[in-house]
Scaffold this motif. Structure first.
Motif, PDB file in Angstrom:
ATOM      1  N   CYS A  20      47.441  61.688  78.880  1.00 52.93           N
ATOM      2  CA  CYS A  20      48.524  62.156  79.944  1.00 52.93           C
ATOM      3  C   CYS A  20      49.838  61.491  79.652  1.00 52.93           C
ATOM      4  CB  CYS A  20      48.063  62.037  81.158  1.00 52.93           C
ATOM      5  SG  CYS A  20      47.169  63.386  81.940  1.00 52.93           S
TER       6      CYS A  20
ATOM      7  N   LEU B 123      51.581  62.697  76.744  1.00 52.89           N
ATOM      8  CA  LEU B 123      52.347  64.081  76.791  1.00 52.89           C
ATOM      9  C   LEU B 123      53.599  63.562  77.952  1.00 52.89           C
ATOM     10  CD1 LEU B 123      49.060  66.204  77.805  1.00 52.89           C
ATOM     11  CD2 LEU B 123      50.438  66.272  75.629  1.00 52.89           C
ATOM     12  N   GLN B 124      53.609  62.919  78.611  1.00 56.64           N
ATOM     13  CA  GLN B 124      54.709  62.485  79.540  1.00 56.64           C
ATOM     14  C   GLN B 124      55.785  62.003  78.936  1.00 56.64           C
ATOM     15  OE1 GLN B 124      54.416  63.418  83.019  1.00 56.64           O
ATOM     16  NE2 GLN B 124      56.715  63.338  82.785  1.00 56.64           N
TER      17      GLN B 124
ATOM     18  N   THR C  64      56.228  62.490  75.494  1.00 59.79           N
ATOM     19  CA  THR C  64      56.744  63.111  74.346  1.00 59.79           C
ATOM     20  C   THR C  64      57.057  64.749  74.684  1.00 59.79           C
ATOM     21  OG1 THR C  64      54.499  63.460  73.719  1.00 59.79           O
ATOM     22  CG2 THR C  64      55.767  61.556  72.668  1.00 59.79           C
ATOM     23  N   VAL C  65      56.044  65.403  75.064  1.00 63.33           N
ATOM     24  CA  VAL C  65      55.911  66.744  75.206  1.00 63.33           C
ATOM     25  C   VAL C  65      56.570  67.226  76.234  1.00 63.33           C
ATOM     26  CG1 VAL C  65      54.402  68.903  75.628  1.00 63.33           C
ATOM     27  CG2 VAL C  65      53.581  67.026  73.988  1.00 63.33           C
ATOM     28  N   ALA C  66      56.484  66.407  77.548  1.00 63.02           N
ATOM     29  CA  ALA C  66      57.586  66.699  78.682  1.00 63.02           C
ATOM     30  C   ALA C  66      58.874  66.925  78.476  1.00 63.02           C
ATOM     31  CB  ALA C  66      57.127  65.788  79.952  1.00 63.02           C
ATOM     32  N   LYS C  67      59.305  65.803  77.616  1.00 65.29           N
ATOM     33  CA  LYS C  67      60.621  65.976  77.145  1.00 65.29           C
ATOM     34  C   LYS C  67      61.169  67.330  76.516  1.00 65.29           C
ATOM     35  CE  LYS C  67      61.375  61.089  76.907  1.00 65.29           C
ATOM     36  NZ  LYS C  67      61.152  60.830  78.017  1.00 65.29           N
ATOM     37  N   TRP C  68      60.028  67.681  75.793  1.00 63.20           N
ATOM     38  CA  TRP C  68      60.366  68.954  74.902  1.00 63.20           C
ATOM     39  C   TRP C  68      60.399  70.329  75.994  1.00 63.20           C
ATOM     40  CZ3 TRP C  68      56.333  67.699  70.863  1.00 63.20           C
ATOM     41  CH2 TRP C  68      56.684  66.411  70.187  1.00 63.20           C
ATOM     42  N   LEU C  69      59.229  70.078  77.083  1.00 60.68           N
ATOM     43  CA  LEU C  69      59.318  71.231  77.862  1.00 60.68           C
ATOM     44  C   LEU C  69      60.437  71.149  78.866  1.00 60.68           C
ATOM     45  CD1 LEU C  69      55.574  70.896  78.472  1.00 60.68           C
ATOM     46  CD2 LEU C  69      56.487  72.672  76.936  1.00 60.68           C
TER      47      LEU C  69
END
Length: 163
Positions: free
Chosen positions: A16, A19-20, A22-27
């Motif tokens: 989590c 994800l927070q 890295t991926v959260a910035k992309w989303l």
């Protein structure tokens, strides 16, 4: 919780945060993204109760505080600990929450966590109002959508066996 479950939860915790960060910035859409850390805290509290919710909420909040401004150090820790405890208590009271109820609990928990954080940081009323409408509400909607998917995928229907 046995050792294997602790290990699984620890890896979910690491996932989590990865994800927070890295991926959260992309989303992000209009600088608003999902909050995987709150989804994790609510999921753990629902699944394992208030003690585990407090522990992992404390750990998640403390980890978030590492990245926060130093004058607000501890605000995430307190907010996430309270969130973990209250959601865990709610789960004990209602025994089993179905998917729509879990989503509502996640939404209320998100608002509660943000309001506690705003209260503890001592921001002025006009700043809090602006943040509430520009950040809290959109992030809550996004987090609830992602959380609903996570809850649905993690529910895993068990097959019944006929003997």
């Amino acid at each position: 919780m046995n050792n294997l479950r602790w290990l699984k939860v620890f890896f979910a915790y690491l996932l989590c945060f990865a994800l927070q960060l890295t991926v959260a910035k992309w989303l992000q859409i209009f600088e608003v993204g999902p909050d995987f850390v709150i989804i994790l805290t609510v999921t753990i509290a629902i699944k394992f109760g208030p003690a585990a919710g407090c522990f992992w909420g404390f750990l998640a909040g403390f980890s978030q505080d590492v990245y926060a401004p130093i004058e607000w150090f501890g605000a995430h820790t307190i907010a996430m600990t309270v969130l973990g405890f209250l959601v865990g208590q709610l789960e004990e009271r209602f025994l089993t929450l179905n998917l729509p109820t879990k989503v509502v609990v996640l939404a209320i928990g998100f608002f509660l966590c943000d309001m506690i954080y705003f209260l503890l940081t001592g921001l002025q009323k006009d700043v809090v109002t602006n943040l509430f409408f520009s950040k809290t509400i959109p992030e809550c909607i996004y987090t609830v959508i992602v959380g609903a998917v996570v809850f649905y995928l993690s529910s895993g229907k068990k097959k019944s066996r006929h003997v």
